[in-house]
Design a protein around this motif. Structure first.
Motif, mmCIF file in Angstrom:
data_model
loop_
_atom_site.group_PDB
_atom_site.id
_atom_site.type_symbol
_atom_site.label_atom_id
_atom_site.label_comp_id
_atom_site.label_asym_id
_atom_site.label_seq_id
_atom_site.Cartn_x
_atom_site.Cartn_y
_atom_site.Cartn_z
ATOM 1 N N ARG A 1 0.830 -1.210 0.000
ATOM 2 C CA ARG A 1 0.000 0.000 0.000
ATOM 3 C C ARG A 1 0.865 1.262 0.000
ATOM 4 N NH1 ARG A 1 -3.353 2.848 -1.137
ATOM 5 N NH2 ARG A 1 -5.281 3.455 -0.132
ATOM 6 N N HIS B 1 2.075 1.532 -3.800
ATOM 7 C CA HIS B 1 1.088 1.767 -4.844
ATOM 8 C C HIS B 1 -0.171 2.344 -4.222
ATOM 9 C CE1 HIS B 1 3.563 -1.779 -5.667
ATOM 10 N NE2 HIS B 1 3.585 -1.398 -6.924
ATOM 11 N N SER B 2 -0.993 2.933 -5.068
ATOM 12 C CA SER B 2 -2.260 3.406 -4.523
ATOM 13 C C SER B 2 -3.354 2.379 -4.789
ATOM 14 C CB SER B 2 -2.626 4.769 -5.095
ATOM 15 O OG SER B 2 -2.970 4.650 -6.445
ATOM 16 N N TYR B 3 -3.000 1.309 -5.442
ATOM 17 C CA TYR B 3 -3.974 0.217 -5.551
ATOM 18 C C TYR B 3 -3.511 -0.951 -4.690
ATOM 19 C CZ TYR B 3 -0.536 -0.844 -9.211
ATOM 20 O OH TYR B 3 0.632 -1.055 -9.906
ATOM 21 N N MET B 4 -4.373 -1.914 -4.534
ATOM 22 C CA MET B 4 -4.091 -2.994 -3.592
ATOM 23 C C MET B 4 -3.496 -4.204 -4.301
ATOM 24 S SD MET B 4 -4.919 -1.463 -0.970
ATOM 25 C CE MET B 4 -5.270 -2.420 0.480
ATOM 26 N N GLU C 1 -0.142 -11.664 -6.092
ATOM 27 C CA GLU C 1 1.001 -10.846 -5.697
ATOM 28 C C GLU C 1 1.337 -11.082 -4.229
ATOM 29 O OE1 GLU C 1 0.728 -7.000 -8.699
ATOM 30 O OE2 GLU C 1 -0.517 -7.088 -6.934
ATOM 31 N N SER D 1 -13.999 -6.969 -0.861
ATOM 32 C CA SER D 1 -15.168 -6.867 -1.725
ATOM 33 C C SER D 1 -15.152 -8.078 -2.640
ATOM 34 C CB SER D 1 -15.125 -5.581 -2.541
ATOM 35 O OG SER D 1 -15.051 -4.473 -1.674
ATOM 36 N N ILE E 1 -14.087 -8.768 -6.649
ATOM 37 C CA ILE E 1 -13.505 -7.534 -7.182
ATOM 38 C C ILE E 1 -11.988 -7.628 -7.115
ATOM 39 C CG2 ILE E 1 -13.167 -5.102 -6.634
ATOM 40 C CD1 ILE E 1 -16.045 -4.784 -6.358
ATOM 41 N N SER E 2 -11.377 -7.437 -8.251
ATOM 42 C CA SER E 2 -9.926 -7.542 -8.317
ATOM 43 C C SER E 2 -9.275 -6.563 -7.357
ATOM 44 C CB SER E 2 -9.440 -7.233 -9.732
ATOM 45 O OG SER E 2 -9.968 -8.149 -10.643
ATOM 46 N N ARG E 3 -8.327 -7.016 -6.632
ATOM 47 C CA ARG E 3 -7.599 -6.154 -5.704
ATOM 48 C C ARG E 3 -8.557 -5.433 -4.769
ATOM 49 N NH1 ARG E 3 -2.472 -5.435 -7.980
ATOM 50 N NH2 ARG E 3 -2.291 -6.625 -9.893
ATOM 51 N N ILE F 1 -9.227 -5.506 -1.689
ATOM 52 C CA ILE F 1 -8.936 -5.528 -0.256
ATOM 53 C C ILE F 1 -8.885 -4.100 0.267
ATOM 54 C CG2 ILE F 1 -7.113 -6.003 1.432
ATOM 55 C CD1 ILE F 1 -6.468 -8.508 -0.081
ATOM 56 N N GLU F 2 -9.438 -3.896 1.439
ATOM 57 C CA GLU F 2 -9.325 -2.586 2.078
ATOM 58 C C GLU F 2 -8.836 -2.786 3.501
ATOM 59 O OE1 GLU F 2 -12.450 0.354 0.981
ATOM 60 O OE2 GLU F 2 -13.630 -1.436 0.571
ATOM 61 N N LEU F 3 -7.805 -2.081 3.862
ATOM 62 C CA LEU F 3 -7.317 -2.143 5.233
ATOM 63 C C LEU F 3 -8.214 -1.288 6.110
ATOM 64 C CD1 LEU F 3 -3.479 -1.853 4.652
ATOM 65 C CD2 LEU F 3 -4.735 -3.843 5.450
ATOM 66 N N GLN G 1 -12.197 10.803 4.367
ATOM 67 C CA GLN G 1 -11.834 11.371 3.082
ATOM 68 C C GLN G 1 -12.448 12.756 3.002
ATOM 69 O OE1 GLN G 1 -10.709 12.187 0.650
ATOM 70 N NE2 GLN G 1 -9.331 10.725 -0.209
#
Lengths: 214, 214
Positions: free
Chosen positions: A19, A22-25, A30, A59, A62-64, A66-68, A120
DNA sequence: ATGGAGTTGGAACGTCTGTTCGCCAGCAGC
DNA sequence: GCTGCTGGCGAACAGACGTTCCAACTCCAT
Protein backbone atom coordinates in the motif's frame (compact mmCIF):
# COMPACT_ATOMS: atom_id res chain seq x y z
CA UNK A 1 -8.56 -9.62 18.86
CA UNK A 2 -6.52 -12.78 19.21
CA UNK A 3 -2.87 -12.59 18.23
CA UNK A 4 -2.18 -13.27 14.59
CA UNK A 5 -0.44 -16.33 13.31
CA UNK A 6 2.92 -15.67 11.65
CA UNK A 7 1.44 -16.23 8.21
CA UNK A 8 -1.32 -13.77 8.77
CA UNK A 9 1.02 -11.18 10.21
CA UNK A 10 3.29 -11.66 7.25
CA UNK A 11 0.46 -11.14 4.81
CA UNK A 12 -0.79 -8.10 6.68
CA UNK A 13 2.68 -6.60 6.66
CA UNK A 14 2.99 -7.27 2.97
CA UNK A 15 -0.29 -5.56 2.21
CA UNK A 16 0.70 -2.54 4.25
CA UNK A 17 4.04 -2.34 2.52
CA UNK A 18 2.43 -2.74 -0.86
CA UNK A 19 0.00 0.00 0.00
CA UNK A 20 2.91 2.31 0.68
CA UNK A 21 4.26 1.71 -2.79
CA UNK A 22 1.09 1.77 -4.84
CA UNK A 23 -2.26 3.41 -4.52
CA UNK A 24 -3.97 0.22 -5.55
CA UNK A 25 -4.09 -2.99 -3.59
CA UNK A 26 -2.21 -6.22 -4.21
CA UNK A 27 -3.83 -9.18 -5.88
CA UNK A 28 -3.97 -12.57 -4.26
CA UNK A 29 -1.20 -13.80 -6.50
CA UNK A 30 1.00 -10.85 -5.70
CA UNK A 31 0.58 -11.57 -2.01
CA UNK A 32 1.39 -15.16 -2.78
CA UNK A 33 4.62 -14.21 -4.52
CA UNK A 34 5.53 -11.55 -1.96
CA UNK A 35 5.17 -13.95 0.94
CA UNK A 36 6.58 -16.95 -0.93
CA UNK A 37 3.46 -18.97 -0.51
CA UNK A 38 2.99 -21.78 -2.94
CA UNK A 39 -0.74 -21.54 -3.49
CA UNK A 40 -3.31 -18.83 -3.89
CA UNK A 41 -5.71 -20.79 -1.77
CA UNK A 42 -3.42 -20.36 1.22
CA UNK A 43 -3.53 -16.64 0.69
CA UNK A 44 -7.29 -16.73 0.42
CA UNK A 45 -7.53 -18.83 3.55
CA UNK A 46 -5.47 -16.46 5.63
CA UNK A 47 -6.92 -13.29 4.19
CA UNK A 48 -10.30 -14.68 5.07
CA UNK A 49 -9.14 -15.00 8.66
CA UNK A 50 -7.75 -11.48 8.63
CA UNK A 51 -11.12 -10.27 7.46
CA UNK A 52 -12.94 -12.24 10.13
CA UNK A 53 -10.64 -10.76 12.78
CA UNK A 54 -11.39 -7.29 11.51
CA UNK A 55 -8.01 -6.33 10.13
CA UNK A 56 -9.31 -5.72 6.65
CA UNK A 57 -12.35 -5.80 4.45
CA UNK A 58 -12.83 -7.56 1.14
CA UNK A 59 -15.17 -6.87 -1.72
CA UNK A 60 -16.13 -10.20 -3.24
CA UNK A 61 -15.28 -10.83 -6.88
CA UNK A 62 -13.50 -7.53 -7.18
CA UNK A 63 -9.93 -7.54 -8.32
CA UNK A 64 -7.60 -6.15 -5.70
CA UNK A 65 -10.66 -5.49 -3.61
CA UNK A 66 -8.94 -5.53 -0.26
CA UNK A 67 -9.32 -2.59 2.08
CA UNK A 68 -7.32 -2.14 5.23
CA UNK A 69 -9.36 -0.97 8.17
CA UNK A 70 -7.97 1.77 10.30
CA UNK A 71 -5.97 2.87 7.32
CA UNK A 72 -6.80 6.53 7.80
CA UNK A 73 -3.77 8.51 6.79
CA UNK A 74 -5.52 11.30 8.76
CA UNK A 75 -2.67 13.69 9.60
CA UNK A 76 -4.76 15.44 12.25
CA UNK A 77 -6.43 17.98 10.04
CA UNK A 78 -7.64 20.63 12.42
CA UNK A 79 -10.40 22.50 10.77
CA UNK A 80 -11.41 22.40 7.20
CA UNK A 81 -13.48 24.92 5.36
CA UNK A 82 -16.35 23.76 3.20
CA UNK A 83 -18.09 25.98 0.65
CA UNK A 84 -21.84 26.31 0.78
CA UNK A 85 -22.50 26.20 -2.91
CA UNK A 86 -26.25 26.57 -2.85
CA UNK A 87 -29.54 25.43 -1.48
CA UNK A 88 -31.43 22.20 -1.77
CA UNK A 89 -35.20 22.03 -1.89
CA UNK A 90 -37.74 19.70 -3.40
CA UNK A 91 -38.64 20.86 -6.89
CA UNK A 92 -35.70 23.14 -7.55
CA UNK A 93 -32.71 21.82 -9.47
CA UNK A 94 -29.84 20.71 -7.34
CA UNK A 95 -26.63 22.66 -7.51
CA UNK A 96 -23.89 20.59 -9.04
CA UNK A 97 -20.54 20.85 -7.37
CA UNK A 98 -17.98 22.23 -9.78
CA UNK A 99 -14.44 22.95 -8.88
CA UNK A 100 -14.77 26.27 -10.67
CA UNK A 101 -17.22 27.54 -8.10
CA UNK A 102 -14.98 26.69 -5.22
CA UNK A 103 -12.42 29.23 -6.15
CA UNK A 104 -15.00 32.01 -6.03
CA UNK A 105 -14.42 34.27 -3.08
CA UNK A 106 -17.98 35.28 -2.40
CA UNK A 107 -19.18 31.79 -1.53
CA UNK A 108 -20.17 31.33 2.04
CA UNK A 109 -18.34 28.60 3.87
CA UNK A 110 -18.76 26.46 6.93
CA UNK A 111 -15.95 24.97 8.95
CA UNK A 112 -15.95 21.43 10.13
CA UNK A 113 -14.44 20.45 13.45
CA UNK A 114 -12.25 17.35 13.50
CA UNK A 115 -15.04 15.25 14.92
CA UNK A 116 -17.13 15.99 11.89
CA UNK A 117 -14.44 15.55 9.33
CA UNK A 118 -14.82 12.36 7.32
CA UNK A 119 -11.80 10.21 6.63
CA UNK A 120 -11.83 11.37 3.08
CA UNK A 121 -12.20 15.13 3.21
CA UNK A 122 -11.64 16.06 -0.40
CA UNK A 123 -14.13 17.90 -2.55
CA UNK A 124 -16.58 18.39 0.28
CA UNK A 125 -19.36 20.87 -0.28
CA UNK A 126 -22.35 22.01 1.68
CA UNK A 127 -25.94 22.88 0.90
CA UNK A 128 -28.43 24.89 2.84
CA UNK A 129 -31.79 23.17 3.16
CA UNK A 130 -34.80 25.21 2.17
CA UNK A 131 -38.24 24.24 3.35
CA UNK A 132 -39.51 21.21 5.14
CA UNK A 133 -39.38 18.64 2.38
CA UNK A 134 -36.41 16.85 3.95
CA UNK A 135 -38.15 16.43 7.24
CA UNK A 136 -38.39 12.68 6.78
CA UNK A 137 -34.60 12.66 6.78
CA UNK A 138 -34.67 14.46 10.13
CA UNK A 139 -33.46 17.61 8.46
CA UNK A 140 -35.02 20.96 9.17
CA UNK A 141 -35.41 24.16 7.24
CA UNK A 142 -32.15 26.06 7.46
CA UNK A 143 -29.96 23.08 8.26
CA UNK A 144 -26.61 22.74 6.57
CA UNK A 145 -25.86 19.39 5.01
CA UNK A 146 -22.28 18.55 4.19
CA UNK A 147 -21.81 16.28 1.20
CA UNK A 148 -19.07 14.43 -0.51
CA UNK A 149 -19.26 13.40 -4.15
CA UNK A 150 -19.66 9.67 -4.30
CA UNK A 151 -18.90 7.34 -7.15
CA UNK A 152 -21.18 4.53 -6.19
CA UNK A 153 -23.07 4.81 -2.95
CA UNK A 154 -23.14 1.86 -0.65
CA UNK A 155 -26.32 0.45 0.76
CA UNK A 156 -27.37 2.42 3.79
CA UNK A 157 -25.60 5.61 2.83
CA UNK A 158 -27.55 8.81 3.22
CA UNK A 159 -27.40 10.42 -0.19
CA UNK A 160 -28.60 13.51 -1.95
CA UNK A 161 -30.61 12.13 -4.83
CA UNK A 162 -32.31 13.82 -7.72
CA UNK A 163 -35.47 12.15 -8.99
CA UNK A 164 -35.48 12.99 -12.66
CA UNK A 165 -39.12 12.32 -13.38
CA UNK A 166 -40.46 14.05 -10.32
CA UNK A 167 -37.88 16.83 -10.62
CA UNK A 168 -37.31 16.58 -6.94
CA UNK A 169 -34.27 16.59 -4.76
CA UNK A 170 -34.33 14.43 -1.69
CA UNK A 171 -32.16 13.17 1.11
CA UNK A 172 -32.62 9.52 1.88
CA UNK A 173 -30.86 6.32 2.70
CA UNK A 174 -29.80 4.46 -0.41
CA UNK A 175 -30.44 0.78 -1.07
CA UNK A 176 -29.88 -1.02 -4.35
CA UNK A 177 -32.51 -3.63 -5.18
CA UNK A 178 -31.65 -5.18 -8.50
CA UNK A 179 -32.28 -2.60 -11.20
CA UNK A 180 -34.27 -0.46 -8.85
CA UNK A 181 -33.34 1.71 -5.97
CA UNK A 182 -35.06 2.01 -2.63
CA UNK A 183 -34.86 5.37 -0.93
CA UNK A 184 -35.54 5.02 2.74
CA UNK A 185 -36.32 7.97 4.96
CA UNK A 186 -34.21 8.28 8.06
CA UNK A 187 -37.35 8.67 10.10
CA UNK A 188 -38.34 5.14 10.91
CA UNK A 189 -41.98 6.09 11.00
CA UNK A 190 -42.08 6.89 7.31
CA UNK A 191 -42.37 4.69 4.25
CA UNK A 192 -39.63 4.13 1.68
CA UNK A 193 -40.03 4.84 -2.02
CA UNK A 194 -38.76 2.53 -4.75
CA UNK A 195 -37.81 3.87 -8.17
CA UNK A 196 -36.01 2.58 -11.28
CA UNK A 197 -32.27 3.15 -11.11
CA UNK A 198 -32.29 5.31 -14.24
CA UNK A 199 -34.63 7.76 -12.57
CA UNK A 200 -32.14 8.54 -9.85
CA UNK A 201 -29.03 10.67 -9.96
CA UNK A 202 -26.96 10.60 -6.80
CA UNK A 203 -25.09 13.83 -6.31
CA UNK A 204 -23.31 13.05 -3.14
CA UNK A 205 -23.24 11.32 0.16
CA UNK A 206 -24.23 13.18 3.30
CA UNK A 207 -21.34 13.14 5.74
CA UNK A 208 -22.68 15.58 8.29
CA UNK A 209 -25.65 17.68 9.24
CA UNK A 210 -25.30 20.93 11.12
CA UNK A 211 -28.12 22.82 12.73
CA UNK A 212 -27.66 26.14 14.41
CA UNK A 213 -30.49 27.19 16.67
CA UNK A 214 -29.46 30.47 18.20
CA UNK B 1 -1.44 21.61 -18.54
CA UNK B 2 -4.14 22.24 -21.12
CA UNK B 3 -7.72 22.42 -19.86
CA UNK B 4 -9.44 19.08 -19.76
CA UNK B 5 -12.32 18.11 -21.97
CA UNK B 6 -15.63 17.58 -20.16
CA UNK B 7 -15.33 13.84 -20.54
CA UNK B 8 -11.91 13.76 -19.06
CA UNK B 9 -12.91 16.05 -16.20
CA UNK B 10 -15.90 13.85 -15.55
CA UNK B 11 -13.77 10.74 -15.44
CA UNK B 12 -11.24 12.40 -13.18
CA UNK B 13 -13.97 13.51 -10.81
CA UNK B 14 -15.38 10.02 -10.78
CA UNK B 15 -12.04 8.48 -9.94
CA UNK B 16 -11.52 10.95 -7.13
CA UNK B 17 -14.97 10.33 -5.72
CA UNK B 18 -14.52 6.59 -6.05
CA UNK B 19 -11.28 6.74 -4.20
CA UNK B 20 -13.02 8.53 -1.38
CA UNK B 21 -15.35 5.58 -1.04
CA UNK B 22 -12.92 2.69 -1.45
CA UNK B 23 -9.29 2.22 -0.85
CA UNK B 24 -8.92 0.48 -4.16
CA UNK B 25 -9.30 2.07 -7.54
CA UNK B 26 -12.17 1.79 -10.02
CA UNK B 27 -12.03 -0.56 -12.96
CA UNK B 28 -12.50 0.65 -16.49
CA UNK B 29 -15.99 -0.75 -16.55
CA UNK B 30 -16.92 0.91 -13.31
CA UNK B 31 -15.79 4.23 -14.70
CA UNK B 32 -17.84 3.47 -17.76
CA UNK B 33 -20.96 2.82 -15.71
CA UNK B 34 -20.36 5.70 -13.36
CA UNK B 35 -19.98 8.21 -16.15
CA UNK B 36 -22.65 6.62 -18.34
CA UNK B 37 -20.27 5.97 -21.18
CA UNK B 38 -21.31 3.32 -23.63
CA UNK B 39 -17.99 1.69 -24.31
CA UNK B 40 -14.92 0.74 -22.36
CA UNK B 41 -12.77 1.88 -25.24
CA UNK B 42 -13.93 5.44 -24.70
CA UNK B 43 -12.83 5.18 -21.10
CA UNK B 44 -9.50 3.79 -22.14
CA UNK B 45 -9.09 6.51 -24.72
CA UNK B 46 -9.72 9.31 -22.26
CA UNK B 47 -7.81 7.76 -19.39
CA UNK B 48 -4.89 7.47 -21.77
CA UNK B 49 -5.13 11.21 -22.35
CA UNK B 50 -5.35 11.89 -18.64
CA UNK B 51 -2.21 9.87 -18.21
CA UNK B 52 -0.43 11.70 -20.98
CA UNK B 53 -1.40 15.01 -19.41
CA UNK B 54 -0.01 13.89 -16.09
CA UNK B 55 -3.17 13.67 -14.03
CA UNK B 56 -2.69 10.01 -13.25
CA UNK B 57 -0.52 6.99 -13.79
CA UNK B 58 -1.44 3.55 -15.02
CA UNK B 59 0.10 0.16 -14.56
CA UNK B 60 -0.49 -1.81 -17.73
CA UNK B 61 -2.42 -5.06 -17.53
CA UNK B 62 -3.09 -4.59 -13.86
CA UNK B 63 -6.67 -4.54 -12.68
CA UNK B 64 -7.60 -1.23 -11.17
CA UNK B 65 -4.03 -0.14 -11.71
CA UNK B 66 -4.74 3.57 -11.83
CA UNK B 67 -2.88 5.92 -9.53
CA UNK B 68 -3.77 9.55 -9.04
CA UNK B 69 -0.83 11.91 -8.88
CA UNK B 70 -0.80 14.53 -6.15
CA UNK B 71 -2.82 14.67 -2.94
CA UNK B 72 -2.99 17.62 -0.60
CA UNK B 73 -4.25 18.62 2.90
CA UNK B 74 -5.77 21.91 4.17
CA UNK B 75 -5.23 24.90 6.52
CA UNK B 76 -6.79 25.70 9.90
CA UNK B 77 -8.33 28.45 12.06
CA UNK B 78 -9.88 28.59 15.53
CA UNK B 79 -12.44 26.54 17.38
CA UNK B 80 -13.78 25.97 20.84
CA UNK B 81 -13.99 22.68 22.64
CA UNK B 82 -17.17 21.55 24.34
CA UNK B 83 -17.33 18.60 26.74
CA UNK B 84 -19.80 15.81 26.09
CA UNK B 85 -20.94 15.24 29.65
CA UNK B 86 -23.33 12.41 29.03
CA UNK B 87 -26.24 11.04 27.11
CA UNK B 88 -29.83 12.05 26.87
CA UNK B 89 -32.63 9.57 26.41
CA UNK B 90 -36.29 9.38 27.31
CA UNK B 91 -36.68 7.74 30.69
CA UNK B 92 -33.14 8.11 31.95
CA UNK B 93 -32.24 11.00 34.23
CA UNK B 94 -30.63 13.88 32.46
CA UNK B 95 -27.03 14.65 33.28
CA UNK B 96 -26.71 17.93 35.10
CA UNK B 97 -23.90 20.15 33.95
CA UNK B 98 -21.46 20.75 36.74
CA UNK B 99 -18.31 22.69 36.40
CA UNK B 100 -16.56 19.97 38.36
CA UNK B 101 -17.07 17.48 35.60
CA UNK B 102 -15.59 19.70 33.01
CA UNK B 103 -12.17 19.57 34.51
CA UNK B 104 -12.07 15.84 34.19
CA UNK B 105 -9.65 14.75 31.55
CA UNK B 106 -11.43 11.68 30.39
CA UNK B 107 -14.52 13.47 29.11
CA UNK B 108 -15.02 13.31 25.44
CA UNK B 109 -15.26 16.65 23.71
CA UNK B 110 -16.58 18.05 20.49
CA UNK B 111 -15.19 21.11 18.77
CA UNK B 112 -17.40 23.83 17.41
CA UNK B 113 -16.42 25.72 14.31
CA UNK B 114 -16.82 29.49 14.43
CA UNK B 115 -20.08 29.38 12.48
CA UNK B 116 -21.64 27.18 15.13
CA UNK B 117 -20.44 29.14 18.11
CA UNK B 118 -23.20 31.19 19.73
CA UNK B 119 -22.50 34.74 20.77
CA UNK B 120 -22.66 33.65 24.37
CA UNK B 121 -20.25 30.75 24.41
CA UNK B 122 -19.71 30.17 28.11
CA UNK B 123 -20.58 27.03 30.01
CA UNK B 124 -21.55 25.17 26.89
CA UNK B 125 -21.93 21.45 27.17
CA UNK B 126 -22.98 18.68 24.87
CA UNK B 127 -25.07 15.54 25.13
CA UNK B 128 -25.17 12.48 22.98
CA UNK B 129 -28.68 11.43 22.03
CA UNK B 130 -29.58 7.80 22.66
CA UNK B 131 -32.52 6.23 20.93
CA UNK B 132 -35.21 7.62 18.76
CA UNK B 133 -37.33 9.39 21.31
CA UNK B 134 -36.21 12.83 20.09
CA UNK B 135 -37.25 12.11 16.56
CA UNK B 136 -40.05 14.65 16.74
CA UNK B 137 -37.37 17.28 17.32
CA UNK B 138 -35.66 16.09 14.13
CA UNK B 139 -32.91 14.57 16.17
CA UNK B 140 -31.61 11.11 15.46
CA UNK B 141 -29.98 8.44 17.53
CA UNK B 142 -26.31 9.35 17.93
CA UNK B 143 -26.68 13.05 17.29
CA UNK B 144 -24.78 15.50 19.44
CA UNK B 145 -26.77 18.38 20.90
CA UNK B 146 -24.92 21.39 22.20
CA UNK B 147 -26.61 23.18 25.08
CA UNK B 148 -26.19 26.30 27.10
CA UNK B 149 -27.62 26.55 30.61
CA UNK B 150 -30.54 28.93 30.64
CA UNK B 151 -32.36 30.56 33.53
CA UNK B 152 -35.57 31.48 31.80
CA UNK B 153 -36.02 30.26 28.29
CA UNK B 154 -37.68 32.51 25.79
CA UNK B 155 -40.66 31.46 23.77
CA UNK B 156 -39.58 29.56 20.72
CA UNK B 157 -36.30 28.37 22.15
CA UNK B 158 -35.44 24.75 21.65
CA UNK B 159 -34.81 23.44 25.12
CA UNK B 160 -33.81 20.25 26.86
CA UNK B 161 -36.68 19.68 29.26
CA UNK B 162 -37.19 17.11 31.98
CA UNK B 163 -40.77 16.06 32.54
CA UNK B 164 -40.85 15.20 36.22
CA UNK B 165 -44.00 13.11 36.26
CA UNK B 166 -43.24 11.16 33.15
CA UNK B 167 -39.57 10.90 34.09
CA UNK B 168 -38.70 11.69 30.56
CA UNK B 169 -36.16 13.94 28.90
CA UNK B 170 -37.18 15.65 25.73
CA UNK B 171 -36.06 18.26 23.25
CA UNK B 172 -38.78 20.64 22.16
CA UNK B 173 -39.57 24.25 21.45
CA UNK B 174 -40.64 26.08 24.56
CA UNK B 175 -43.75 28.26 24.85
CA UNK B 176 -45.17 29.70 28.05
CA UNK B 177 -48.95 29.71 28.19
CA UNK B 178 -50.05 31.18 31.51
CA UNK B 179 -49.22 28.67 34.21
CA UNK B 180 -48.71 25.94 31.73
CA UNK B 181 -46.04 25.24 29.22
CA UNK B 182 -46.47 24.08 25.68
CA UNK B 183 -43.72 21.93 24.28
CA UNK B 184 -43.82 21.96 20.53
CA UNK B 185 -41.98 19.39 18.40
CA UNK B 186 -39.75 20.82 15.74
CA UNK B 187 -41.38 18.53 13.25
CA UNK B 188 -44.37 20.53 12.08
CA UNK B 189 -46.29 17.37 11.38
CA UNK B 190 -46.43 16.43 15.04
CA UNK B 191 -48.62 17.62 17.84
CA UNK B 192 -47.47 19.71 20.80
CA UNK B 193 -47.89 18.66 24.41
CA UNK B 194 -49.05 21.00 27.14
CA UNK B 195 -48.03 20.45 30.75
CA UNK B 196 -48.19 22.40 34.03
CA UNK B 197 -45.16 24.59 34.56
CA UNK B 198 -44.23 22.82 37.78
CA UNK B 199 -43.86 19.55 35.92
CA UNK B 200 -41.09 20.92 33.71
CA UNK B 201 -37.46 21.49 34.47
CA UNK B 202 -35.49 23.18 31.75
CA UNK B 203 -31.86 22.18 31.79
CA UNK B 204 -30.59 24.14 28.91
CA UNK B 205 -31.18 25.65 25.58
CA UNK B 206 -30.10 23.88 22.43
CA UNK B 207 -27.71 26.02 20.44
CA UNK B 208 -26.62 23.49 17.87
CA UNK B 209 -27.17 19.98 16.63
CA UNK B 210 -24.43 17.97 15.03
CA UNK B 211 -24.92 14.78 13.14
CA UNK B 212 -22.10 12.77 11.70
CA UNK B 213 -23.04 10.21 9.09
CA UNK B 214 -19.80 8.67 8.01
C1' DA C 1 -18.19 19.29 -50.15
C1' DT C 2 -13.88 17.10 -48.38
C1' DG C 3 -10.54 15.45 -45.68
C1' DG C 4 -8.51 14.69 -41.46
C1' DA C 5 -8.18 14.88 -36.45
C1' DG C 6 -10.66 14.00 -32.36
C1' DT C 7 -14.12 11.16 -30.21
C1' DT C 8 -17.60 7.59 -29.58
C1' DG C 9 -19.75 2.87 -29.98
C1' DG C 10 -19.68 -2.03 -30.18
C1' DA C 11 -17.56 -6.22 -29.84
C1' DA C 12 -14.15 -9.54 -29.22
C1' DC C 13 -9.76 -11.47 -27.32
C1' DG C 14 -6.75 -12.83 -23.89
C1' DT C 15 -5.07 -12.21 -19.57
C1' DC C 16 -5.67 -11.29 -14.69
C1' DT C 17 -7.70 -12.62 -10.56
C1' DG C 18 -10.95 -14.26 -6.93
C1' DT C 19 -12.89 -18.49 -5.69
C1' DT C 20 -13.60 -23.31 -5.06
C1' DC C 21 -12.70 -28.12 -4.61
C1' DG C 22 -10.28 -32.18 -3.50
C1' DC C 23 -6.37 -33.89 -1.22
C1' DC C 24 -2.66 -34.29 2.18
C1' DA C 25 0.19 -33.55 6.56
C1' DG C 26 0.47 -32.75 11.31
C1' DC C 27 -1.71 -32.89 15.92
C1' DA C 28 -4.69 -33.28 19.82
C1' DG C 29 -8.34 -35.95 22.21
C1' DC C 30 -10.82 -40.18 22.87
C1' DG D 1 -6.95 -47.17 15.83
C1' DC D 2 -10.57 -43.23 14.54
C1' DT D 3 -12.06 -38.41 14.45
C1' DG D 4 -12.03 -33.61 14.06
C1' DC D 5 -9.37 -29.43 13.45
C1' DT D 6 -5.85 -26.40 11.49
C1' DG D 7 -2.92 -25.24 7.84
C1' DG D 8 -0.93 -25.98 3.35
C1' DC D 9 -0.98 -27.38 -1.70
C1' DG D 10 -2.24 -27.64 -6.59
C1' DA D 11 -5.34 -27.28 -10.17
C1' DA D 12 -9.17 -25.69 -12.42
C1' DC D 13 -13.22 -22.68 -13.18
C1' DA D 14 -15.64 -18.52 -13.95
C1' DG D 15 -15.87 -14.04 -14.01
C1' DA D 16 -13.52 -9.53 -13.83
C1' DC D 17 -10.81 -6.65 -16.43
C1' DG D 18 -7.41 -4.26 -19.64
C1' DT D 19 -6.66 -3.94 -24.36
C1' DT D 20 -7.35 -3.78 -29.23
C1' DC D 21 -9.60 -3.28 -33.66
C1' DC D 22 -12.72 -1.19 -36.64
C1' DA D 23 -16.59 1.41 -38.07
C1' DA D 24 -19.10 5.60 -37.44
C1' DC D 25 -19.84 10.12 -35.96
C1' DT D 26 -18.79 15.24 -34.97
C1' DC D 27 -16.41 19.31 -35.82
C1' DC D 28 -13.59 22.39 -38.26
C1' DA D 29 -10.34 24.28 -41.57
C1' DT D 30 -9.61 23.89 -46.26
Amino acid sequence: MPPLRPRQQQILDFIRAYRADHSYMPSVREIQAGCTISSTSVVDYNVRILEREGYLRRSPDISRGIELVGDEPEPAVELISVPIIGAIAAGSPMPVPEAAQWAAEDVETVSLPPELTPRQAENLYALRVKGYSMIDALIDDGDIVVLRPTADPRDGDMVAAWLKLEEEATLKRFYREGDRIRLQPANVQMEPIVVPAENVAVYGKVVAVIRRLE
